[in-house]
Scaffold this active site. Structure first.
Site, PDB file in Angstrom:
ATOM      1  N   ASN A  40     -31.432 -26.013 -61.467  1.00  0.00           N
ATOM      2  CA  ASN A  40     -31.624 -25.134 -62.546  1.00  0.00           C
ATOM      3  C   ASN A  40     -32.901 -24.609 -62.745  1.00  0.00           C
ATOM      4  OD1 ASN A  40     -28.812 -25.099 -63.026  1.00  0.00           O
ATOM      5  ND2 ASN A  40     -28.999 -26.669 -64.873  1.00  0.00           N
ATOM      6  N   ARG A  83     -30.143 -20.781 -79.877  1.00  0.00           N
ATOM      7  CA  ARG A  83     -28.986 -20.326 -78.803  1.00  0.00           C
ATOM      8  C   ARG A  83     -27.853 -20.510 -79.122  1.00  0.00           C
ATOM      9  NH1 ARG A  83     -32.313 -22.569 -73.642  1.00  0.00           N
ATOM     10  NH2 ARG A  83     -33.969 -20.903 -73.629  1.00  0.00           N
TER      11      ARG A  83
END
Length: 594
Positions: free
Chosen positions: A182, A423
């Site tokens: 990632n 988020r």
């Protein structure tokens, strides 16, 4: 004389017959060859834009494929090498795409197909080759190393580099065909309190404030001791990446949602490519082997439960890696494992896309749990608010929001959330809007200040091509492209610009108001949330040692990065991940080598 003439005639006839036979053979070849021999060019579209290839064909067979140009992410571009080998060995385009490299694989095969078209051919016209399978028996290989690191992402490579620097013999196993995980596909911004750029800008910050922000952002579910280690060592980690690994940090900071101040460093190109490429170069310089396409399958323990090795599977080999010192698990989270997501959080099902590498399937967590490791916070799964509605990929275009230059609205043209909020808060707010999407508005001065064309040009091309981004001379024209209420949007913009003048956002308390939105042309991006980070994982202590279900240390086993739990709590603040993987990756490597 007569004998001579007869002999001459016989020779002439024989030569003539031989010549005719030769001609017939050539003609026969031409009649059975469907594709004219030659070198043909083709172009396809990958994640990074145009992929151009030259394909050599001889006797209805692809004999060579040369990649002339491309702009794919380093690491992902290895997919083209893998596909080249597969296509040539089978003389067919019916090959599997490379896992984790869908866009690159599709673009490459598209380019080769176009090259065949240029030759006046189709894939079906290639000569069939019978590829007989081998016996299927893999070679059994046993090796011994001081330390085995599972996972070649940012955490694993940090651990490997530090362990090697401490004198240990280290090997890194990576199940994917490329290193990076990632980290490679992230923006790789790095939260570091009291960093050098903050001092230049006069920004007041502290370790305690970073701890407070992280705990609050994670709903106070995080382990405070681990958070303190993160905050106290974040700056040293960023300096280590710069001074020892060679990472280049930009001369600017980003302001991520949930942080009280602007404290996030930006790598060159605003991409994880800078981190991974430099870490791999450092690993190569230090003679640290990184085995790709090699999946760890089980941890080996002795009669006392100490971890003494790893079992792994390669393409043609089964490995047993024995260790003199330790195993470090740095295999990432489980954001791409729908079954595992649903097991711990039923709401995060297959209807939600993911930004993660396809390799993020929780393998390390499962292996550790099987030998008694404790897991923590597995239900905490974070979504990222600004992602590709078609694929779930995180969009680097979102840099503009992080610089503070965008307005986010819904189909009705109204703001509905703070653009620099947490988020999870933003993601849930977007899901509640019409079509479960949002629209991010940016003007030309914000576009230039965010360096979008400079840093992410290929992504912009992709977004334009797929009608996810529009550039227009007026706000109304841009709004009409997506069917947004243009009248209401203009009212929203006018109101927002007034907040800029006043220096305060009374509606959503946006914490950074750098500029108005008024200079054309204007840009609107369509986006949706997708799974981005799994906060839960293996339980560790401040030394990065793995703990069992009774709180005891499992000897010989360390863990770092997204595979661990307890550091981020219920939600991760943006840019904390790079600090996390670097700090605890280094700690794991240093302690494992002792």
């Amino acid at each position: 004389m007569k004998k001579f003439l007869v002999f001459f005639l016989v020779i002439t006839i024989v030569v003539g017959l031989v010549g005719c036979n030769k001609m017939e053979k050539v003609d026969s070849n031409e009649s059975t060859t469907s594709i004219k021999d030659g070198v043909y060019e083709g172009v396809g579209t990958g994640k990074g834009g145009e992929i151009k290839v030259e394909v050599t064909i001889a006797d209805d067979t692809i004999t060579a494929i040369k990649v002339v140009s491309h702009n794919e992410t380093p690491g992902f571009d290895t997919a083209m090498e893998t596909l080249t080998e597969s296509i040539i060995s089978k003389n067919s385009l019916e090959v599997d795409g490379v896992s984790g490299c869908t866009f690159t694989s599709n673009g490459f095969i598209e380019a080769v197909t176009e090259a065949l078209t240029a030759a006046g051919a189709t894939p079906e016209m290639l000569k069939k080759i019978d590829v007989t399978s081998s016996s299927g028996v893999k070679e059994e290989v046993t090796e011994t190393h001081d330390i085995v690191v599972i996972g070649a992402g940012g955490a694993g490579l940090s651990a490997a580099i530090e362990a090697k620097a401490a004198g240990a013999d280290v090997i890194v196993l990576e199940k994917m065909p490329m290193a990076g995980g990632n980290t490679l596909i992230s923006g790789a911004e790095y939260a570091a309190p009291n960093n050098w750029l903050q001092k230049e800008e006069g920004i007041e910050d502290s370790i305690d404030l970073h701890i407070e922000d992280t705990l609050k952002g994670g709903d106070n579910k995080a382990n405070e001791e681990l958070v303190r280690v993160l905050a106290e060592n974040a700056l040293a980690g960023a300096e280590w990446l710069r001074d020892e690994v060679g990472i280049v940090w930009e001369d600017e900071l980003m302001f991520f949602g949930g942080h009280s101040v602007k404290r996030s460093l930006v790598p060159a190109g605003a991409s994880g490519r800078e981190i991974i490429s430099k870490q791999l170069a450092k690993a190569e310089e230090m003679n640290i082997p990184v085995l790709l396409n090699t999946k760890a399958t089980a941890l080996i323990t002795d009669e006392n439960g100490k971890v003494i090795g790893v079992e792994a599977e390669g393409e043609n080999k089964n490995y047993t890696f024995n260790t003199n010192k330790a195993v470090i698990i740095a295999s990432g989270g489980f954001g791409s494992n729908v079954e595992m997501r649903v097991k711990y959080n039923p709401d995060i099902d297959e209807t939600i896309l993911s930004t993660n590498s396809t390799g993020s399937t929780g393998d390390g967590i499962v292996m550790a749990e099987k030998i008694g490791a404790s897991l923590v916070g597995m239900e905490y799964i974070q979504t990222y608010p600004i992602c590709d509605p078609l694929t779930g990929t995180l969009l680097y275009y979102d840099d503009a929001r992080l610089y503070g230059h965008t307005i986010i609205v819904n189909k009705e043209g109204k703001r509905f959330v703070e653009e620099l909020g947490r988020r999870d808060v933003m993601s849930m707010a977007i899901k509640a809007q019409t079509g479960h999407v949002c629209y991010e508005l940016l003007d030309q001065k914000g576009f230039e200040a965010s360096k979008l064309q400079e840093n992410h040009g290929p992504e912009l091309d992709y977004l334009y091509k797929n009608d996810l981004l529009v550039k227009a001379d007026t706000i109304k024209e841009a709004a009409d492209f997506f069917g947004i209420d243009a009248v209401e949007l203009q009212k929203t913009v006018d109101k927002y610009n007034g907040y800029i003048a006043d220096g305060k956002d009374p509606e959503f308390n946006k914490r950074s108001l750098p500029s108005t939105v008024e200079v054309g042309p204007f840009y609107i991006l369509k986006a949706t949330p997708a799974v981005h980070h799994t906060m839960g994982g293996i339980k560790i202590n401040t030394n990065a040692q793995v703990l069992d279900t009774e709180g005891n240390v499992i000897e010989g086993l360390y863990a770092a990065g997204e595979v661990t739990g307890g550091i981020q709590g219920a939600n991760r603040l943006g840019s904390n991940a790079l600090a996390d993987i670097t700090v605890f990756g280094r700690i794991a490597g240093q302690n494992a080598a002792k």
